[in-house]
Design a protein around this motif. Structure first.
Motif, mmCIF file in Angstrom:
data_model
loop_
_atom_site.group_PDB
_atom_site.id
_atom_site.type_symbol
_atom_site.label_atom_id
_atom_site.label_comp_id
_atom_site.label_asym_id
_atom_site.label_seq_id
_atom_site.Cartn_x
_atom_site.Cartn_y
_atom_site.Cartn_z
ATOM 1 N N LEU A 104 0.782 -1.284 -0.107
ATOM 2 C CA LEU A 104 0.030 -0.006 0.053
ATOM 3 C C LEU A 104 0.934 1.263 -0.215
ATOM 4 C CD1 LEU A 104 -2.757 -1.107 2.508
ATOM 5 C CD2 LEU A 104 -2.936 -0.612 0.067
ATOM 6 N N LEU A 105 1.830 1.330 0.710
ATOM 7 C CA LEU A 105 2.762 2.245 0.850
ATOM 8 C C LEU A 105 3.540 2.697 -0.398
ATOM 9 C CD1 LEU A 105 4.315 1.661 4.327
ATOM 10 C CD2 LEU A 105 2.914 3.602 3.787
ATOM 11 N N ARG A 106 3.887 1.553 -1.180
ATOM 12 C CA ARG A 106 4.595 1.618 -2.414
ATOM 13 C C ARG A 106 3.675 2.377 -3.450
ATOM 14 N NH1 ARG A 106 9.219 2.535 -0.639
ATOM 15 N NH2 ARG A 106 10.700 0.725 -0.233
ATOM 16 N N ARG A 107 2.467 2.189 -3.225
ATOM 17 C CA ARG A 107 1.593 2.539 -4.562
ATOM 18 C C ARG A 107 1.224 4.097 -4.157
ATOM 19 N NH1 ARG A 107 -3.189 -1.992 -3.694
ATOM 20 N NH2 ARG A 107 -2.084 -3.617 -4.097
ATOM 21 N N HIS A 108 1.815 4.769 -3.036
ATOM 22 C CA HIS A 108 1.714 6.012 -2.664
ATOM 23 C C HIS A 108 2.713 6.739 -3.045
ATOM 24 C CE1 HIS A 108 0.772 10.066 -0.749
ATOM 25 N NE2 HIS A 108 -0.480 9.485 -0.239
ATOM 26 N N SER A 109 2.633 8.014 -4.036
ATOM 27 C CA SER A 109 3.760 8.568 -4.598
ATOM 28 C C SER A 109 4.577 9.085 -3.424
ATOM 29 C CB SER A 109 3.196 9.869 -5.624
ATOM 30 O OG SER A 109 2.539 10.579 -4.710
ATOM 31 N N ALA A 110 4.236 9.342 -2.234
ATOM 32 C CA ALA A 110 5.197 10.003 -1.135
ATOM 33 C C ALA A 110 6.076 9.121 -0.792
ATOM 34 C CB ALA A 110 4.072 10.484 -0.306
ATOM 35 N N PHE A 111 5.536 7.783 -0.877
ATOM 36 C CA PHE A 111 6.722 6.386 -0.357
ATOM 37 C C PHE A 111 7.331 5.601 -1.285
ATOM 38 C CE2 PHE A 111 3.362 7.998 2.791
ATOM 39 C CZ PHE A 111 4.128 8.551 3.742
ATOM 40 N N LYS A 112 7.244 5.870 -2.348
ATOM 41 C CA LYS A 112 8.031 5.187 -3.694
ATOM 42 C C LYS A 112 9.345 4.820 -3.346
ATOM 43 C CE LYS A 112 4.684 5.667 -7.604
ATOM 44 N NZ LYS A 112 4.823 5.878 -8.998
ATOM 45 N N HIS A 113 9.991 5.769 -2.941
ATOM 46 C CA HIS A 113 11.355 5.764 -2.424
ATOM 47 C C HIS A 113 11.651 5.785 -1.295
ATOM 48 C CE1 HIS A 113 11.526 6.185 -7.031
ATOM 49 N NE2 HIS A 113 11.035 7.149 -6.945
ATOM 50 N N THR A 114 10.771 5.613 -0.253
ATOM 51 C CA THR A 114 11.308 5.879 0.972
ATOM 52 C C THR A 114 11.736 4.429 1.513
ATOM 53 O OG1 THR A 114 9.589 7.346 1.612
ATOM 54 C CG2 THR A 114 10.378 6.043 3.416
ATOM 55 N N PRO A 115 12.943 4.249 2.192
ATOM 56 C CA PRO A 115 13.375 2.982 2.473
ATOM 57 C C PRO A 115 12.353 2.334 3.377
ATOM 58 C CG PRO A 115 15.129 4.665 2.738
ATOM 59 C CD PRO A 115 13.823 5.097 2.462
ATOM 60 N N ILE A 116 12.100 1.134 3.335
ATOM 61 C CA ILE A 116 11.050 0.361 4.048
ATOM 62 C C ILE A 116 11.635 -1.021 4.545
ATOM 63 C CG2 ILE A 116 8.783 -0.737 4.403
ATOM 64 C CD1 ILE A 116 7.737 1.087 2.173
ATOM 65 N N ILE A 117 11.913 -1.253 5.851
ATOM 66 C CA ILE A 117 12.643 -2.254 6.188
ATOM 67 C C ILE A 117 11.746 -3.328 7.049
ATOM 68 C CG2 ILE A 117 14.480 -3.378 7.414
ATOM 69 C CD1 ILE A 117 15.304 -1.499 5.421
ATOM 70 N N MET A 118 11.619 -4.617 6.229
ATOM 71 C CA MET A 118 10.766 -5.659 6.978
ATOM 72 C C MET A 118 11.343 -6.244 8.197
ATOM 73 S SD MET A 118 8.505 -5.205 4.629
ATOM 74 C CE MET A 118 7.269 -6.203 5.202
ATOM 75 N N VAL A 119 10.547 -6.282 9.321
ATOM 76 C CA VAL A 119 10.922 -6.865 10.585
ATOM 77 C C VAL A 119 10.525 -7.881 10.812
ATOM 78 C CG1 VAL A 119 11.827 -6.249 12.898
ATOM 79 C CG2 VAL A 119 11.822 -4.451 11.218
ATOM 80 N N THR A 120 11.128 -9.096 11.115
ATOM 81 C CA THR A 120 10.526 -10.436 11.304
ATOM 82 C C THR A 120 11.346 -11.475 11.744
ATOM 83 O OG1 THR A 120 9.274 -12.120 10.037
ATOM 84 C CG2 THR A 120 11.031 -11.129 8.850
ATOM 85 N N GLY A 121 10.791 -12.358 12.339
ATOM 86 C CA GLY A 121 11.429 -13.678 12.870
ATOM 87 C C GLY A 121 11.461 -14.728 11.655
ATOM 88 N N ARG A 122 10.845 -14.494 10.824
ATOM 89 C CA ARG A 122 10.799 -15.486 9.914
ATOM 90 C C ARG A 122 12.311 -15.241 8.847
ATOM 91 N NH1 ARG A 122 4.630 -15.059 7.439
ATOM 92 N NH2 ARG A 122 3.526 -15.684 9.326
ATOM 93 N N THR A 123 12.910 -16.533 8.543
ATOM 94 C CA THR A 123 14.060 -16.477 7.705
ATOM 95 C C THR A 123 13.950 -17.162 6.451
ATOM 96 O OG1 THR A 123 15.067 -18.037 8.755
ATOM 97 C CG2 THR A 123 15.598 -15.984 9.645
ATOM 98 N N GLY A 124 12.749 -17.744 6.164
ATOM 99 C CA GLY A 124 12.575 -18.475 4.927
ATOM 100 C C GLY A 124 12.838 -18.048 3.641
ATOM 101 N N PHE A 125 12.894 -18.519 2.536
ATOM 102 C CA PHE A 125 13.128 -18.073 1.201
ATOM 103 C C PHE A 125 11.802 -17.287 0.697
ATOM 104 C CE2 PHE A 125 12.594 -18.771 -3.333
ATOM 105 C CZ PHE A 125 13.642 -17.950 -3.813
ATOM 106 N N ILE A 126 10.824 -18.068 1.114
ATOM 107 C CA ILE A 126 9.503 -17.556 0.379
ATOM 108 C C ILE A 126 9.243 -16.141 1.186
ATOM 109 C CG2 ILE A 126 6.904 -17.948 0.687
ATOM 110 C CD1 ILE A 126 7.410 -20.949 0.715
ATOM 111 N N ASP A 127 9.348 -16.092 2.470
ATOM 112 C CA ASP A 127 9.328 -14.653 3.183
ATOM 113 C C ASP A 127 9.968 -13.659 2.433
ATOM 114 O OD1 ASP A 127 7.451 -15.623 5.299
ATOM 115 O OD2 ASP A 127 9.230 -16.873 5.756
ATOM 116 N N LYS A 128 11.534 -13.868 2.146
ATOM 117 C CA LYS A 128 12.253 -12.870 1.639
ATOM 118 C C LYS A 128 11.995 -12.511 0.271
ATOM 119 C CE LYS A 128 16.222 -13.851 4.517
ATOM 120 N NZ LYS A 128 17.688 -14.342 4.573
ATOM 121 N N ALA A 129 11.163 -13.722 -0.350
ATOM 122 C CA ALA A 129 10.793 -13.406 -1.782
ATOM 123 C C ALA A 129 9.532 -12.496 -1.831
ATOM 124 C CB ALA A 129 10.284 -14.651 -2.540
#
Length: 343
Positions: free
Chosen positions: A289-314
């Motif tokens: 949703l944030l990426r669809r907004h023009s104001a946040f297209k280039h804002t760094p967004i860091i995902m914070v999670t305990g999941r480390t699987g390939f699917i989650d990173k994908a």
């Protein structure tokens, strides 16, 4: 002051460091003496026979960071976050990305950003020079060259150190160490040395004013970064706020993902830390949703999670997140990730 050119030369022979320094000093030389032993190198920068900086390639930034921490009482505004950012900006990750005199550029940046003053930079350089020259004076063989055209590339100079005084100090330390070693009996084939260090003499630097027009070329740092943290756990939010220093970061804590978009719109953060597993709206959906907004297209967004699987990173890549921070994380992990994207 006139400078007597001694040319550029390279010899492969036994080294006589003391004689070499005496020659350069007596001729009031300007340039850089580079000494190589195969695995490491020393760089000694001079102006009219006075030392402006000395560097040793082994553990370059570990040494600088150690001295900054040791002189912490003189640098109250220089916190851990700033030192981490400094290393991320100037420390090369590999040989192909090396920055010329990176440690000196880092000191110039600290002055330019007003974390330390020019006299404090002179104090720091004086302490570094003692350690570097002490190891240099112990060399027995190697090769060297002198480059009269390399004098820190017109970067600001913070001091002109008297080489004679530094050498005398280093020689005294070396003699003390040898005396201690000879007076302590061997235990199991090796000598046990006490952990005491001789008291440092008074600094001999002469502070000089930096050239402000040169420091303008250094990276510019914002005075305060706004970080938005979105997580349904107040404990996690409090931990992140604790990790991010108040003098460097303004932390906006959001524990309701549904209301997050409006709060982010108001705060206009420099970076967003976004938890993946939240009720009502998970992190991937919110990132999309944030990426669809023009104001946040280039804002760094860091995902914070305990999941480390390939699917989650994908999934994180699909929604165009900027990074992936795995729980549990340390303060150092968090700061490195943040400064990687906003530094």
């Amino acid at each position: 002051m006139s400078t007597t050119p001694i040319g550029s030369y390279r010899l492969f022979q036994k080294l006589h460091p003391l004689s070499l320094l005496a020659q350069l000093t007596s001729r009031r030389t300007t340039g850089c003496l580079s000494v190589f032993t195969g695995t490491v190198s020393w760089s000694i920068y001079l102006e009219d026979g006075k030392l402006t900086y000395a560097s040793y390639s082994d553990k370059l930034f570990e040494r600088l960071d150690s001295h900054l921490r040791r002189l912490n009482q003189h640098f109250p505004s220089l916190d851990n976050a700033t030192r981490v950012q400094m290393r991320l900006m100037f420390e090369a990750k590999n040989e192909n990305q090396s920055i010329p005199y990176a440690d000196y550029q880092a000191i110039c940046w600290l002055v330019d950003q007003e974390y330390i003053t020019p006299p404090q930079a002179a104090m720091l350089i004086d302490e570094l020079a003692k350690e570097v020259l002490e190891s240099f004076l112990s060399l027995k063989e190697g090769n060297y060259e002198f480059n009269p055209d390399n004098s820190l590339n017109e970067l600001p100079k913070f001091c002109h150190l008297d080489l004679r005084l530094i050498v005398e100090y280093c020689q005294k330390r070396l003699r003390n160490r040898q005396n201690i070693q000879s007076s302590i009996p061997s235990v199991g084939g090796s000598q046990v040395l006490p952990g005491t260090v001789p008291k440092l003499p008074k600094s001999n630097f002469i502070p000089i004013e930096p050239r402000n027009n040169i420091t303008a070329q250094l990276p510019v740092r914002k005075s305060l970064y706004t970080i938005a943290c979105i997580d349904d756990s107040q404990t996690v939010l409090n931990s992140i706020k604790h990790f991010l220093d108040d003098s460097t970061f303004s932390v906006v804590m959001i524990n309701d993902p549904v209301k997050a978009l409006m709060q982010i719109m108001r705060s206009k953060p420099d970076l967003i830390l976004l938890d993946v597993e939240m009720p009502s709206l998970d992190g991937y959906e919110l990132c999309s949703l944030l990426r669809r907004h023009s104001a946040f297209k280039h804002t760094p967004i860091i995902m914070v999670t305990g999941r480390t699987g390939f699917i989650d990173k994908a999934k994180a890549k699909i929604v165009r997140s900027s990074g992936y921070l795995t729980k549990p994380f340390t303060q150092s992990d968090l700061l490195k990730m943040v400064f990687k994207h906003v530094g």
